[in-house]
Design an enzyme around this catalytic site. Structure first.
Site, PDB file in Angstrom:
ATOM      1  N   HIS A  79      54.024   6.923  29.341  1.00 31.87           N
ATOM      2  CA  HIS A  79      53.655   7.895  28.047  1.00 31.87           C
ATOM      3  C   HIS A  79      54.480   8.974  27.926  1.00 31.87           C
ATOM      4  O   HIS A  79      54.948   9.467  26.678  1.00 31.87           O
ATOM      5  CB  HIS A  79      52.072   8.239  27.829  1.00 31.87           C
ATOM      6  CG  HIS A  79      52.339   8.994  26.095  1.00 31.87           C
ATOM      7  ND1 HIS A  79      51.552   9.963  26.515  1.00 31.87           N
ATOM      8  CD2 HIS A  79      51.791   8.053  25.109  1.00 31.87           C
ATOM      9  CE1 HIS A  79      51.239   9.866  24.157  1.00 31.87           C
ATOM     10  NE2 HIS A  79      51.397   8.621  24.266  1.00 31.87           N
ATOM     11  N   GLU A  92      54.502  13.762  15.845  1.00 26.54           N
ATOM     12  CA  GLU A  92      54.392  13.131  15.280  1.00 26.54           C
ATOM     13  C   GLU A  92      55.680  14.194  14.147  1.00 26.54           C
ATOM     14  O   GLU A  92      55.624  14.719  12.607  1.00 26.54           O
ATOM     15  CB  GLU A  92      53.212  13.440  14.431  1.00 26.54           C
ATOM     16  CG  GLU A  92      52.119  12.206  14.357  1.00 26.54           C
ATOM     17  CD  GLU A  92      51.649  12.160  15.697  1.00 26.54           C
ATOM     18  OE1 GLU A  92      51.975  10.875  16.039  1.00 26.54           O
ATOM     19  OE2 GLU A  92      51.294  13.141  16.463  1.00 26.54           O
TER      20      GLU A  92
END
Length: 156
Positions: free
Chosen positions: A89, A59
């Site tokens: 990931h 983010e």
């Protein structure tokens, strides 16, 4: 040949944001403290320092874009920690965070620094957040300070 180079001294009126990913907060809190320490040691004033918190490293680029577009800050220091786990990931988050910060930073009209750790282990992250390998948050803030000075000299 004229050499143009920034230095590590602030006037005191510069407004700086630190964007911090809360995920892995045991590490990122130390990076924030390092960045804050560098800002204050080099002439910044605490009232001119803002901390923008985001959930995770992924983010950071979005918050960075918003902070740049706000025109409230003279420079922005991005910190976070992406630690490899047992799935891919890590690779996606580390790569996209890096690309996102670089992309926004190139389009920004203010200095943007990259203090996001991408480590294989928690131990490596701890080392880079204030123990054996220094504090990368401190170093990232020094980059913002030096680039602020460089920009002023280029434009002078």
């Amino acid at each position: 040949m004229k050499i143009i180079e920034g230095n590590l001294s602030l006037k005191g009126d510069e407004k700086i944001a630190i964007i911090n990913a809360r995920f892995n907060h045991i590490i990122t809190d130390r990076l924030v403290e390092g960045a804050k320490d560098a800002f204050l040691r080099h002439g910044g004033k605490e009232e001119n320092l803002s901390l923008i918190l985001v959930p995770g490293a992924f983010e950071i680029p979005f918050a960075l874009k918003q902070a740049c577009e706000s025109k409230k800050f003279d420079g922005i220091c991005c910190v976070g920690a992406v630690i490899r786990g047992s799935t891919p990931h890590f690779d996606y988050v580390a790569a996209e965070t890096t690309k996102g910060i670089a992309s926004v930073g190139l389009g920004a009209n203010v200095p943007v620094s990259f203090g996001v750790l991408t480590t294989d282990t928690l131990e490596q992250a701890i080392e880079r957040a204030g123990s054996k390998a220094g504090n990368k948050g401190f170093e990232a803030m020094l980059t913002v300070v030096e680039m602020l000075n460089l920009i002023q000299k280029i434009k002078a």
